[in-house]
Design a protein around this motif. Structure first.
Motif, PDB file in Angstrom:
ATOM      1  N   PRO A  74       0.978  -0.969  -0.231  1.00 27.12           N
ATOM      2  CA  PRO A  74       0.024  -0.029  -0.034  1.00 27.12           C
ATOM      3  C   PRO A  74       0.739   1.351  -0.201  1.00 27.12           C
ATOM      4  N   ASP A  75       1.843   1.380   0.765  1.00 30.99           N
ATOM      5  CA  ASP A  75       2.795   2.651   0.904  1.00 30.99           C
ATOM      6  C   ASP A  75       4.260   2.358   0.686  1.00 30.99           C
ATOM      7  N   SER A  76       4.524   1.255   0.055  1.00 30.15           N
ATOM      8  CA  SER A  76       6.064   0.795   0.133  1.00 30.15           C
ATOM      9  C   SER A  76       5.978  -0.337  -1.227  1.00 30.15           C
ATOM     10  N   ALA A 144       9.946   3.279   0.566  1.00 30.29           N
ATOM     11  CA  ALA A 144       8.534   3.819   1.136  1.00 30.29           C
ATOM     12  C   ALA A 144       8.348   5.170   0.621  1.00 30.29           C
ATOM     13  N   GLY A 145       7.123   5.528   0.651  1.00 30.60           N
ATOM     14  CA  GLY A 145       6.572   6.537   0.263  1.00 30.60           C
ATOM     15  C   GLY A 145       6.476   6.611  -1.104  1.00 30.60           C
ATOM     16  N   ILE A 146       5.156   7.593  -1.620  1.00 31.49           N
ATOM     17  CA  ILE A 146       4.667   7.344  -3.057  1.00 31.49           C
ATOM     18  C   ILE A 146       5.728   8.109  -3.901  1.00 31.49           C
ATOM     19  N   PRO A 174       1.691   1.896  -8.102  1.00 29.41           N
ATOM     20  CA  PRO A 174       1.166   2.842  -7.989  1.00 29.41           C
ATOM     21  C   PRO A 174       0.680   3.782  -9.150  1.00 29.41           C
ATOM     22  N   LYS A 225      -3.431   9.984  -0.788  1.00 31.48           N
ATOM     23  CA  LYS A 225      -3.702   9.020  -0.989  1.00 31.48           C
ATOM     24  C   LYS A 225      -5.382   8.567  -1.015  1.00 31.48           C
ATOM     25  N   ASP A 228      -5.383   2.135  -1.934  1.00 31.00           N
ATOM     26  CA  ASP A 228      -4.101   1.223  -2.086  1.00 31.00           C
ATOM     27  C   ASP A 228      -3.564   1.392  -3.356  1.00 31.00           C
ATOM     28  N   PHE A 231      -3.329   7.430  -6.148  1.00 30.96           N
ATOM     29  CA  PHE A 231      -2.884   8.749  -5.452  1.00 30.96           C
ATOM     30  C   PHE A 231      -3.424   9.774  -6.427  1.00 30.96           C
TER      31      PHE A 231
END
Length: 327
Positions: A74-76, A144-146, A174, A225, A228, A231
Motif C-alpha cells: 500500500p505505501d511501500s 517507502a513513500g509514494i 502505484p 492517497k 491502495d 494517488f
C-alpha cells in the motif's frame, strides 16, 4: 524349476511409483538432492538415487543475468534481487539450489549447469547500477513513500539494464492522477460573512472530499492517497493556490465548520476565485467568485502612498505603506 517367488508388503503410497517404475524402467530416477524430500513423504525409506544427465533434456549454454521480483504494497515496495540462468528461465535465488537447473521452453524440457559461486557477484554488480533510492538489506531492498515508489515504477518501465522483472501477485503498481484530470464537483456557498466549501473528487473510482485535498495542501503534500496504489497529485501551482485557503479553513471557528468540508471567511474570496480553475466543475450558490477578482483589481489601482503633510517617506517606507494598502 528352480525359480523363487518372493512376497512383500508394499505401502499404498509406494504402489503408484512401482507401477510407473515397471513401465519406465531406468528412466524413472531422481537426483541425490531429491532424496530427503522423497524420504519425508515417506515413500523411500533409504538408498541413493541418481538421474542420468541426458535424461534432464537438452543442455543449454548458461547466460546468467540478474533480475528483480517486485512486491507492491500500500505505501511501500519490496525489491528482491534474483538471477535468471538463461533468458527464458524463471528467476531463482542466486548462489543456491541445484547446480543442474531444469526448466521448460515451449513444452520442451531443457537444463543448464549453473556456476553458483559467481551468481551473487552478478547480482551485486547489477543492483549497484539501479538509480533508485532503495534501502538494501541482505534479504532484499525496500522503498517507502509514494515519491520513491513512483521513482521505482518509472525506472522499471524504462529498465535501462534490461533486467528480467517479475511482479509478485497481490500488490498494485502505484497510479497517479493529477488534480486537473480528476473528476471534481465543488460547491461554494455564502453564509453571512463566511464561504462554505463542499465537494468531492473522483480519483479512478475512489472518492476524496474537498477537505482531504485542502489538508494535503496545508501540509504541502504533493500526493494524496485515495486507495491502495491510487494517488491524487497536487502540482506546485495547486499547492500554492490552495495552501492559504487550507490555512484559513483550519483557523476558522469550529462551530462555523460544522457539516461542511471547509469554511473560510469572506475575505478569502479572491483566493477561491483564483483557485477554482484547478477544478473541473465549480458551482457557486449565492456568490459570484469573479466579483472578488473585480473588486481586488479595483483596489490594486489605489495602492500609492499618499503624501505626508510634513516630511517625506523614504523609499523603503513608501514600499511598506503601499504593500499594506495593497493588502
Amino acid at each position: 524349476g528352480g525359480s523363487t517367488t518372493v512376497a512383500a508388503q508394499v505401502p499404498a503410497a509406494l504402489r503408484a511409483w512401482l507401477d510407473a517404475l515397471a513401465k519406465m524402467g531406468s528412466a524413472l530416477a531422481f537426483p541425490p538432492a531429491a532424496v530427503p524430500k522423497l524420504v519425508a513423504q515417506p515413500i523411500i525409506a533409504s538408498g541413493a538415487v541418481t538421474l542420468p544427465r541426458e535424461a534432464l533434456g537438452q543442455e543449454l549454454t548458461p547466460e546468467p543475468r540478474a533480475g528483480l521480483r517486485i512486491e507492491w504494497r500500500p505505501d511501500s515496495a519490496f525489491v528482491e534481487p534474483l538471477i535468471a540462468v538463461h533468458p527464458k528461465a524463471p528467476l531463482v535465488a542466486a548462489g543456491a539450489g541445484a547446480r543442474l537447473f531444469t526448466f521448460e521452453i515451449d513444452g520442451k524440457r531443457v537444463f543448464v549447469e549453473r556456476a553458483l559461486e559467481s551468481e551473487n557477484a552478478i547480482v551485486d554488480s547489477a543492483i549497484e547500477h539501479i538509480e533508485v533510492p532503495i534501502d538494501w538489506t541482505p534479504t532484499g531492498g525496500g522503498v517507502a513513500g509514494i515519491a520513491d515508489m513512483l521513482a521505482l515504477a518509472a525506472w522499471l518501465d524504462e529498465n535501462p539494464l534490461g533486467m528480467p522483472i517479475e511482479l509478485k501477485k497481490g500488490g498494485r503498481r502505484p497510479e497517479v492522477t493529477s488534480l486537473e484530470n480528476a473528476g471534481s464537483r465543488i460547491q461554494v456557498s455564502k453564509r453571512g460573512s463566511w464561504l462554505k466549501l463542499d465537494g468531492e473528487l473522483d480519483v479512478q473510482g475512489t472518492k476524496l472530499t474537498f477537505g482531504d485535498v485542502l489538508e494535503a495542501a496545508r501540509h504541502a503534500r504533493r500526493y494524496v492517497k485515495a486507495a491502495d496504489g491510487v494517488f491524487l497529485e497536487l502540482s506546485a501551482e495547486a499547492i500554492q493556490k490552495l495552501q492559504p485557503i487550507a490555512i484559513a479553513a483550519a483557523l476558522a471557528p469550529a462551530n462555523d465548520n460544522a457539516g461542511a468540508s471547509a469554511v473560510v471567511h469572506d475575505a478569502f474570496g479572491t483566493l477561491l476565485a483564483e483557485a477554482k480553475t484547478l477544478f473541473r466543475d465549480v458551482k457557486e450558490k449565492g456568490v459570484e467568485l469573479d466579483e472578488y477578482l473585480k473588486r481586488f483589481s479595483k483596489r490594486g489601482k489605489a495602492t500609492k502612498a499618499p503624501p505626508l503633510e510634513k516630511g517625506t517617506l523614504r523609499s523603503y517606507q513608501r514600499e511598506g505603506a503601499e504593500w499594506m494598502l495593497h493588502l
